[in-house]
Write a protein that holds these residues in place. Sequence first.
Motif, short mmCIF file in Angstrom:
data_model
loop_
_atom_site.label_atom_id
_atom_site.label_comp_id
_atom_site.label_asym_id
_atom_site.label_seq_id
_atom_site.Cartn_x
_atom_site.Cartn_y
_atom_site.Cartn_z
N UNK A 585 -24.85 28.66 -41.71
CA UNK A 585 -23.77 27.93 -42.38
C UNK A 585 -23.16 26.83 -41.52
N UNK A 586 -22.82 27.07 -40.24
CA UNK A 586 -22.21 25.98 -39.44
C UNK A 586 -23.16 24.79 -39.26
N UNK A 587 -24.44 25.10 -39.02
CA UNK A 587 -25.40 24.00 -38.83
C UNK A 587 -25.66 23.27 -40.14
N UNK A 588 -25.71 24.00 -41.24
CA UNK A 588 -25.89 23.34 -42.53
C UNK A 588 -24.72 22.43 -42.85
N UNK A 589 -23.50 22.89 -42.54
CA UNK A 589 -22.32 22.05 -42.75
C UNK A 589 -22.36 20.81 -41.86
N UNK A 590 -22.84 20.99 -40.62
CA UNK A 590 -22.96 19.85 -39.72
C UNK A 590 -23.97 18.83 -40.26
#
Length: 703
Positions: A585-590
Amino acid sequence: MSYSGNPSVSSEVKQRILSTFDQTLELAREGSRQEALLGCDFVLRMDPQFQPAQVLQERLRSSSGPVRVDDLKNSQGGGTALAAAAAADDPFADLDGLSLDLPDLLPAGTTGALRDELQSMLDQRRFQELMATAQREAGTVTTDPELQRIVGSAQELMEAEPYVRKFLDSARQALQAGQADEAGRQLDKARSLDAGHPEIAELEKARAAASPSFEIPSPLQATAMPASLAFGGGDSESDRRIRELLDEGQAAFDGGDPQGAIDAWSRIFLIDIDHQEASRRIEGARKIKAESERQVEEVFHDGLARLEAGDTEAARRAFQHVLEIQPGYFAAREYLQQLDSGTVPASRPAGGVRDREMPAAEPVLSLPSDLDVSGQELKEEILVPPDPGEPMAPAAERRPARRTVAVRDGSRARRLFVMVGGAVLLIALAGGWFAWQNWDKLFPNSQEEPALAGLSQDPIARAERLHKAGKTAIALNQLRRLPPTDPHYAQAQKLIAEWGGGAAPAPGIPAGPAAGAPGTSGAPGPVTAGAGAGTGATTTAPAATPAPDRRQLLLTAARQAYSEQRYLRAVHRLEQAAAIAKLEAPDAQMLSDARKNLEPLSKQIHAFQDHEWEYVLPDLWRMHSADPENRDVTQLIVDSYYNLAVRDLQRADARKAAENFKEALNLEQDDESLQRHYVFAQTYQERPKDLLYKIYVKYLQYR
């Protein structure tokens, strides 16, 4: 009363002036303003100091209603009385009163003859003679509207002659410079003043026969670029430099080098970021150049298709056509050289060299694949080689024949001969088989075509190579040509969907790690360092790194790029990591945030990926001027200049390549690959392009 004009004028001229002015006063009293002005002008031509005519002319010009003329008639003594006083010494003074009515009493034939004479002079453009005749016959001209019209037309044409001559000279100069449209505009101006001028028709014929001012001298039927507008700058150093660059680019374009013209005009933006004329010219040249390159690629790949079909003559013509259009197209030149040397067959098997039949004068011995030629299998029992395809009979099953001593001696000799000959034959065949299996390794320079043949025979491999080279549009076009009956059709449709119709990311951001994606060079870490493939930068092959470790390296590089606001590089790394395993999730949001930050650059990114680097540079420079800290814009500019320089090197133009590398180094001084290529381009500006140059340039790839 005294004469109200120049007293030195002769009595005959005074008489004519007074009579003409009397008629002019009558015309003014009746409201014929134009005729009255013409009469005043005629009087003042004979005597510029005649005061009543000056006063009447001023009244006619400064008012629009009725004109007061009684005081002017009295000021000259009633006309006839003054005429009598002026001609007191004239013995024929008593007849002066009759002269006032003579124009009305002239026969109609006299007026008609004068009218024909003046009209003929007007048609022949003998304006000076016409005006002289009109002055001699001033009384008749004044009373005849048609004669006045002819004289007025001649006077207008005489007055317009200097301006018409100026426009005609400008049109002639424009034709000599090849600017047919500009010549047409100048001729229209001249025609509005003097439609019957004979030189207009001559210049129109020359303009119709002239070729368009902007046209590429090549076999391609490219759309001509519109004629340029003259740049009217000031006299400052910047203005002079802009004019020099405009002229330099114009000369390159007229010489059939649109890329050189674009390079020259693009440098104007370093001086004036919003120069409209440079933008207009670059846009026109870019369209012509893009169409030319598209047609060149189509012709080249049509030649490859002809070669696959076995039509070598058609393939040769196609490759020759490519070189006529673009002499620096190395692939077409290599194919032609191989066709000329006979190393490219019209139709070859898929296996290339290994599938060629070897000439054999004798039956070929079938050998097992695990044959050991060291001598262990060469037993004395092998007497005669078997026929091809027949199994070798076991030695134990053979029963020797009983012979006499003499026969035994002859048999032993024959047996020895056959044994030695068979051994030699086996050794020769084994050596031939070994050479046949290792032909490419033993003779690497004997054939240059196997790799190319494999490429031309396999449309999927050729399309993948074009896609990796950044020519996805051409690759898709080649794949779409495959019919449903082709064995590669299903795989081609899969690639078409993957490259052209798959799920796309946010607008303007390329989906997946496509070749030539901007912003992927110079990233820290072992994933891709330096300028990318072909530029000499150190890279770590993905196959050498386990997938989990490589994914972690990609994520680390992406996070660092994101923190440095290098969103292009961050998107590229995150998409590579997503291809290995789904992003958390954090990398996808980035990734989503990085794409959103790149949306203002979507148009420029698409143009960069379409290899329209010279077209996108003006927009990028404007953005860089507005926001110098935007690292993605800077990276796009650097990579655009780098790719232009690589293309210049491949076209054997080291001077332009050095200029483009220098422009990139001005923004990215620490890029080692740029420094290395810049030194290389500088070295070969004066040196001949030797084999080392060709090898170095051949494997350079675009960023």
